[in-house]
Scaffold this motif. Structure first.
Motif, PDB file in Angstrom:
ATOM      1  N   LEU A   2       0.900  -1.222   0.111  1.00  0.00           N
ATOM      2  CA  LEU A   2      -0.030   0.024  -0.037  1.00  0.00           C
ATOM      3  C   LEU A   2       0.985   1.204  -0.054  1.00  0.00           C
ATOM      4  O   LEU A   2       0.532   2.301  -0.576  1.00  0.00           O
TER       5      LEU A   2
ATOM      6  N   ASN B  33       2.624   1.915  -3.113  1.00  0.00           N
ATOM      7  CA  ASN B  33       1.709   2.104  -4.509  1.00  0.00           C
ATOM      8  C   ASN B  33       0.754   3.061  -4.269  1.00  0.00           C
ATOM      9  O   ASN B  33      -0.132   3.383  -5.026  1.00  0.00           O
ATOM     10  N   LYS B  34       1.089   3.677  -3.157  1.00  0.00           N
ATOM     11  CA  LYS B  34       0.031   5.005  -2.852  1.00  0.00           C
ATOM     12  C   LYS B  34      -1.375   4.377  -2.805  1.00  0.00           C
ATOM     13  O   LYS B  34      -2.289   5.288  -3.237  1.00  0.00           O
ATOM     14  N   ASN B  35      -1.902   3.178  -2.251  1.00  0.00           N
ATOM     15  CA  ASN B  35      -2.921   2.804  -2.205  1.00  0.00           C
ATOM     16  C   ASN B  35      -3.736   3.334  -0.966  1.00  0.00           C
ATOM     17  O   ASN B  35      -3.199   3.030   0.146  1.00  0.00           O
ATOM     18  N   GLU B  36      -4.824   3.779  -0.965  1.00  0.00           N
ATOM     19  CA  GLU B  36      -5.352   4.449   0.113  1.00  0.00           C
ATOM     20  C   GLU B  36      -6.267   3.511   1.120  1.00  0.00           C
ATOM     21  O   GLU B  36      -6.591   3.800   2.179  1.00  0.00           O
TER      22      GLU B  36
ATOM     23  N   CYS C  86      -7.309  -0.853   1.308  1.00  0.00           N
ATOM     24  CA  CYS C  86      -7.378  -2.221   0.775  1.00  0.00           C
ATOM     25  C   CYS C  86      -8.247  -2.935   1.407  1.00  0.00           C
ATOM     26  O   CYS C  86      -8.247  -3.164   2.792  1.00  0.00           O
TER      27      CYS C  86
ATOM     28  N   ASP D 286      -8.840   6.908  -3.246  1.00  0.00           N
ATOM     29  CA  ASP D 286      -7.648   6.770  -4.361  1.00  0.00           C
ATOM     30  C   ASP D 286      -6.922   5.505  -4.382  1.00  0.00           C
ATOM     31  O   ASP D 286      -6.451   4.910  -3.425  1.00  0.00           O
ATOM     32  N   HIS D 287      -7.133   4.888  -5.553  1.00  0.00           N
ATOM     33  CA  HIS D 287      -6.063   3.735  -5.906  1.00  0.00           C
ATOM     34  C   HIS D 287      -6.624   2.790  -4.728  1.00  0.00           C
ATOM     35  O   HIS D 287      -5.770   2.071  -4.092  1.00  0.00           O
ATOM     36  N   ALA D 288      -7.692   2.395  -4.461  1.00  0.00           N
ATOM     37  CA  ALA D 288      -8.101   1.244  -3.730  1.00  0.00           C
ATOM     38  C   ALA D 288      -8.171   0.127  -4.266  1.00  0.00           C
ATOM     39  O   ALA D 288      -8.312  -0.318  -5.531  1.00  0.00           O
ATOM     40  N   ILE D 289      -7.731  -1.177  -3.747  1.00  0.00           N
ATOM     41  CA  ILE D 289      -7.406  -2.182  -3.983  1.00  0.00           C
ATOM     42  C   ILE D 289      -8.141  -3.330  -3.192  1.00  0.00           C
ATOM     43  O   ILE D 289      -8.505  -2.677  -2.087  1.00  0.00           O
TER      44      ILE D 289
END
Length: 500
Positions: free
Chosen positions: A267, A270-273, A275, A375-378
Motif C-alpha cells: 500500500l 503503490n500509494k493505495n489509500e 485495501c 484513491d487507488h483502492a484495491i
C-alpha cells in the motif's frame, strides 16, 4: 453527485419530517452535537431516496491489479530496522461495539473465553504485545466501542496496563431509533433506556475516529495506516512469525499465518489509500459481499444491491469467486480528507426493529462500502485463514477443538487436518448459549477427521469423544441422549443409546 448515486428532492412531507426531527433531536442531551448532525444527515439522505443504481451489464470482474493475489506481493525487506519502520506506521483497530447476546452472554462479545481461558481481547493484546517486543516498535491498539460496551471495556482494559502495548478506546456514534409511524426519535416517546438508541454500523468508524480526536493524535505520532477488523475474527492478525526464521516456512504453510505486513508495504509503495482483504468463496459464503470493477472504480457489491433476476448469478462461486472478510487497511490522511470533505456517503442499510411493540427503524452504514471513495483502492486476495469469525457456539466448537492449537495468542490450524475446509457444524438451540454449550461437553470432541456434524435435542457429550466423517446425533423428544466417554463415532446417525 457521486458516480452511480441518485437522489430526489425531498417532498414537502419529508421536509416537514426532517424539520420536526431536528427540533426533537435538539432536546436530546444524551448525545453530542456531532452525533446529532450525523444522525440528521443520515436520515435526510435516506428520505431523499438516495440509492446506488447498479447496471448489471457494466459490472466487470476485477483484474489482478485491482484484486491483488497475495502471493504476488513484493517480499518484505530483510533488515529488521526497515520492518520496524513499517510497523511504526501502523495502527490496529478492532470493532468492539457488539454484545455477546446472540450467544447468551452479557457485556462485550470480545470478552467471551475462546480457548485456554483466554478471551478474544486477551488474544489480540498478546499478539500485538509480542509484535512490539520482537521489533521494538509501537503498534497501538484502538478499540471502537459502542455505548453498549464502553463502560465494561474500560474496566477490562485496566488489566493490560503493564503490558507492552498502548491501548486507546473511543466510542462510535449513538443515534436514536426512529418510530416508523411518525418519524419521532424513540427517546422522545418516553423510552430512556438503552434500547431507544443504536450504534449506526461499522461504517461509522471513519467519522468516529475524527470526532473522538483519536485520528489527529495518531497522525501526530507519524502513523499512516490503520488495520480495521472485527474483534471476533480470530484470523485477522498482524503476524510476522516467519521473519528471521526460514525454517518456519513449513509452519507457515500448515498454519496459514502469513506475513501480512506485506500488504502494508504494498500500500505504501503503490500509494493505495484503501485495501479490502477478500478470500475465495465457499458455498457457505454465497451471500457475502464481493468486489467488482464498475465504471473504472473498485467497489463492494452486496446482495441487497443485486436485481432479483441476478441473485442466483451473484451467489455463483464460479462468477463471483471472492467475498469481503471485513479486514480493511486504510490510509489515515485519506480518512481525514474524505470525512472532513463530507465525501464518505456509503449506502444506507435500513434495519427495522421492534421495541416494546413499537416498530422502529435504525439506519446503518458499512465500512467496506467506503472503498469506492478512496484513491487507488484495491483488494488483496488472502488465504481463508484470515477469516475465522466466531459468531455462534458452532464456531466456538471449531476453535476450541483439536482442529486448532494456540501459540503466542495466535490460533493455528492443526496440520493433521488434511482437508483444507473446516467441518460443517450445526448445533441445535440447546447449545446456543455459551453456558449451555460448555455444560453439554465434558471435553470438546476430536474433530480432525470430521466432515459434518448435526446435533439436535437433549444431547450430552462425554470426555474424549472422537467424531469422524458425517455424523448426525438427534435425541428423540423427551429423551436425554448421552454420548459416553471415549466414544468413536464415524459416518453414523445416532438417535438413541442403541445406535452408539
Amino acid at each position: 453527485m457521486e458516480f452511480g448515486m441518485a437522489t430526489r428532492r425531498l417532498s414537502p412531507a419529508d421536509e416537514e419530517k426532517i424539520s420536526n426531527l431536528k427540533i426533537a433531536v435538539s432536546t436530546l442531551n444524551q448525545i453530542s452535537e456531532n452525533d446529532k448532525s450525523g444522525f440528521i444527515d443520515l436520515v435526510s439522505r435516506y428520505l431523499s431516496g438516495e440509492a446506488q443504481h447498479i447496471e448489471w451489464s457494466k459490472i466487470q470482474t476485477p483484474t489482478d491489479e485491482v484484486v491483488v493475489p497475495y502471493d504476488t506481493l513484493a517480499p518484505l525487506p530483510e533488515d529488521k530496522s526497515e520492518i520496524k519502520k513499517l510497523l511504526d506506521k501502523l495502527v490496529v483497530l478492532k470493532l468492539n461495539g457488539g454484545l455477546g447476546t446472540t450467544m447468551g452472554c452479557t457485556g462485550p462479545k470480545s470478552v467471551i473465553e475462546v480457548r485456554n481461558g483466554l478471551t478474544f481481547l486477551d488474544l489480540i493484546v498478546i499478539q500485538i504485545e509480542k509484535l512490539n517486543a520482537k521489533y521494538g516498535c509501537n503498534v497501538p491498539l484502538l478499540l471502537m466501542n459502542s455505548f453498549n460496551t464502553h463502560h465494561d471495556t474500560l474496566k477490562i482494559v485496566e488489566k493490560y496496563m503493564n503490558k507492552n502495548i498502548e491501548i486507546h478506546t473511543f466510542n462510535q456514534s449513538q443515534y436514536p431509533r426512529v418510530v416508523v409511524e411518525d418519524f419521532t426519535p424513540l427517546p422522545c416517546k418516553g423510552n430512556t433506556g438503552n434500547d431507544a438508541w443504536y450504534p449506526p454500523g461499522h461504517g461509522d468508524v471513519f467519522p468516529a475516529l475524527i470526532n473522538s480526536g483519536k485520528l489527529d493524535i495518531l497522525l501526530s505520532q507519524g502513523k499512516e495506516y490503520i488495520f480495521v477488523a472485527n474483534s471476533d475474527n480470530l484470523g485477522a492478525v498482524v503476524d510476522l512469525s516467519i521473519l528471521g526464521d526460514r525454517k518456519s516456512v513449513l509452519h507457515l504453510v500448515f498454519c496459514c499465518h502469513l506475513v501480512h505486513l506485506k500488504i502494508l508495504n504494498h500500500l505504501i509503495n503503490n500509494k493505495n489509500e484503501y485495501c479490502m482483504e477478500v478470500t475465495p468463496k465457499t458455498l457457505a459464503d454465497v451471500k457475502g459481499g464481493t468486489l467488482i470493477s464498475y465504471e473504472g472504480k473498485v467497489q463492494l457489491l452486496e446482495i441487497a444491491q443485486v436485481p432479483d433476476e441476478h441473485v442466483s448469478e451473484f451467489k455463483s462461486i464460479e462468477k463471483f469467486k471472492i467475498f469481503n472478510t471485513n479486514n480493511l487497511w486504510v490510509n489515515l490522511h485519506a480518512i481525514k480528507r474524505l470525512v472532513e470533505g463530507g465525501a464518505l456517503k456509503m449506502e444506507i442499510i435500513p434495519n427495522p426493529k421492534e421495541v416494546d411493540g413499537v416498530k422502529v427503524l435504525q439506519l446503518e452504514t458499512a465500512a467496506g462500502a467506503a472503498i469506492r471513495f478512496f484513491d487507488h483502492a484495491i483488494g488483496a486476495n488472502v488465504p481463508r485463514s484470515r477469516f475465522l469469525p466466531v459468531k455462534a457456539t458452532s464456531d466456538l466448537l471449531l476453535v476450541q477443538s483439536d482442529l486448532y492449537t494456540l501459540s503466542d495468542g495466535f490460533v493455528n490450524r492443526n496440520p493433521a487436518r488434511t482437508n483444507p475446509s473446516n467441518p460443517s457444524i450445526d448445533l441445535g438451540p440447546e447449545f446456543k448459549k455459551v453456558s449451555n454449550f460448555l455444560s453439554r461437553f465434558k471435553s470438546i470432541p476430536s474433530i480432525i477427521e470430521l466432515d459434518s456434524l448435526k446435533v439436535a435435542g437433549d444431547v450430552w457429550f462425554g470426555a474424549g469423544v472422537t467424531l469422524k466423517g458425517k455424523v448426525t446425533i438427534s435425541a428423540k423428544p423427551g429423551l436425554k441422549l448421552e454420548i459416553p466417554d471415549g466414544a468413536v463415532i464415524a459416518n453414523k446417525e445416532i438417535n438413541g443409546p442403541e445406535d452408539i
